[in-house]
Write a protein that holds these residues in place. Sequence first.
Motif, PDB file in Angstrom:
ATOM      1  N   GLU A   1      -3.398   4.352 -13.482  1.00 47.56           N
ATOM      2  CA  GLU A   1      -2.569   4.836 -12.388  1.00 47.56           C
ATOM      3  C   GLU A   1      -3.364   4.846 -11.073  1.00 47.56           C
ATOM      4  O   GLU A   1      -2.842   4.470 -10.025  1.00 47.56           O
TER       5      GLU A   1
ATOM      6  N   GLU B   1      -2.185   2.713  -7.914  1.00 48.12           N
ATOM      7  CA  GLU B   1      -1.924   3.343  -6.605  1.00 48.12           C
ATOM      8  C   GLU B   1      -2.684   2.625  -5.497  1.00 48.12           C
ATOM      9  O   GLU B   1      -2.155   2.411  -4.405  1.00 48.12           O
TER      10      GLU B   1
ATOM     11  N   TYR C   1      -0.862  -1.082  -5.466  1.00 45.39           N
ATOM     12  CA  TYR C   1       0.571  -1.241  -5.183  1.00 45.39           C
ATOM     13  C   TYR C   1       1.165  -0.123  -4.326  1.00 45.39           C
ATOM     14  O   TYR C   1       2.340  -0.156  -4.005  1.00 45.39           O
TER      15      TYR C   1
ATOM     16  N   THR D   1       0.880   4.379  -3.163  1.00 47.04           N
ATOM     17  CA  THR D   1       0.643   5.711  -3.737  1.00 47.04           C
ATOM     18  C   THR D   1       1.763   6.175  -4.659  1.00 47.04           C
ATOM     19  O   THR D   1       1.555   7.049  -5.482  1.00 47.04           O
ATOM     20  N   GLY D   2       2.953   5.604  -4.535  1.00 50.60           N
ATOM     21  CA  GLY D   2       4.040   6.038  -5.417  1.00 50.60           C
ATOM     22  C   GLY D   2       4.006   5.384  -6.794  1.00 50.60           C
ATOM     23  O   GLY D   2       4.877   5.654  -7.615  1.00 50.60           O
ATOM     24  N   SER D   3       3.021   4.543  -7.060  1.00 54.36           N
ATOM     25  CA  SER D   3       3.023   3.777  -8.317  1.00 54.36           C
ATOM     26  C   SER D   3       2.820   4.679  -9.523  1.00 54.36           C
ATOM     27  O   SER D   3       1.991   5.574  -9.523  1.00 54.36           O
ATOM     28  N   LYS D   4       3.585   4.388 -10.571  1.00 53.51           N
ATOM     29  CA  LYS D   4       3.456   5.165 -11.812  1.00 53.51           C
ATOM     30  C   LYS D   4       3.155   4.212 -12.963  1.00 53.51           C
ATOM     31  O   LYS D   4       3.678   3.097 -13.009  1.00 53.51           O
TER      32      LYS D   4
ATOM     33  N   GLU E   1       6.953   0.863  -9.262  1.00 46.11           N
ATOM     34  CA  GLU E   1       6.704   1.171  -7.848  1.00 46.11           C
ATOM     35  C   GLU E   1       8.026   0.948  -7.124  1.00 46.11           C
ATOM     36  O   GLU E   1       8.565  -0.163  -7.151  1.00 46.11           O
TER      37      GLU E   1
END
Lengths: 127, 355
Positions: free
Chosen positions: B31, B35, B38, B40-43, B65
């Motif tokens: 993660e 982040e 891709y 900061t919202g990437s999970k 994302e």
Amino acid sequence: MHDAPSTAELVEAVKRFIDDTASPQLTGHAAFHARVASNVLATILRELEQRPGAEADEKDRLIALLGADVDTPLDALNRELCKRIRSGNMDLSTDGLLDHLKTTTIAQLSVDQPRYSGLALALQSRG
Amino acid sequence: MLSQGKSLARPFFPAIVAKMGSNEQISTALEGWAEAKYGTGSKVGGLKRLSGGASQETWAFQVSENGHEMPMILRRAPGGVEAARSSQAIGLAMEATLLTHAAKAGVPVPPVLGVFEDDPQLGQAFVMDRISGETLGRKILRDEEYSYARKILARQCGQALAGIHSIPLENLPELPVSDGITQLEKYESIYRAYDLPRPVFELAISWLKENAPTALPVVLVHGDFRLGNLMVSEKGLASVLDWELAHIGDPREDIAWLCVNSWRFGHADKRVGGFGDLTDLLDAYAAAGGPQMTPRDIDWWEMMGSLKWGIMCMTMYEAFRSGADPSVERAAIGRRVSETEIDLVNLLEGVRNHA
């Protein structure tokens, strides 16, 4: 010694137990190994039936091919054959050598893996 | 199946460093990477171990994302620690490098997205795209879904191999070098050490020694290019996987290994992997810039391949015989050596009839 049940009957009974009772209760790795075990027992059943005759024929062929003494054990005959091929004394052009190896390998595979595609090819080309 | 052979071909050295990487640690590390790459919202989700041996772990996961899902694969040294290897397998960083070069040469491979040399959580690892498709040989050869793919696969394999073999060696890091004679000598010595004489192997070894072809200019050889390591979709070859056995050697080795009957999965009539004609592959190979070859040029290497696989099966049985692995599966594989013996007999008969 008694022979009832026979070796084949005992192996068949164990194979039935694995196939009908044990296997259906197994999953994952254990189920895979149970299938392998069942295949091994099928190999043993074919071997019990076919090895004695196949080895007697193999031995006759080797004695003729090598000009060896009739009392030579099979393992020693095969080691001698390996030695002669390795030394260049026998090769692909030696009369009867490839035929002998083909017959022996067909017999071996008929016990080990009778459904292997290469066996069908070998039998086909034999005609 | 070869993965079994490969894991045995190299001794397993237990990692002496404490193992890194619970699922949670791996997920957290991925993660952090996602982040940075891709946004900061990437999970990271769906982390799942796909396979694992002594040599490498493979994990599937996806990065989401902004509602966009990207399926990926993590390849990782067991426990994150690259084990000492005595034999020919290359390391993970090298595998990632080769994938990048192969992609540039037009070979279908998963794009490499990230490489971790010594990550505190992941250790030695790299991340690549997860390509969808089928790798099981029997399904590729049988299922209706792949009927179109089967028609074009031999040509596509020819193109892909020409691409691999065209990669300039001077751009590559140092790789093991192994030509035909070196391999023959290596496998002969393994076979002799078992002291289980097999006259068919003796005849094959002698014939191979007597008839060794002139070596071709060396190229990058994939080393395990066969069904099982090829990802196939309904449209054909989707991806060439499993570069662990890559080395510098003879281009015919790769072409012939795909032809070895052990990888035709019952479809012995089609010389290329049970699905195609060798002339189609060779024509496509030449059209894509490789040297023009004839099917006869592949004979020596196909026999070498069958012999090699036969001796690899003996090695797996040896693990049983020595007590290292007492499983019924290791015992049973000893009774598959004769499959390669009949293949060798058929091949020897072929070259005798051609002589």
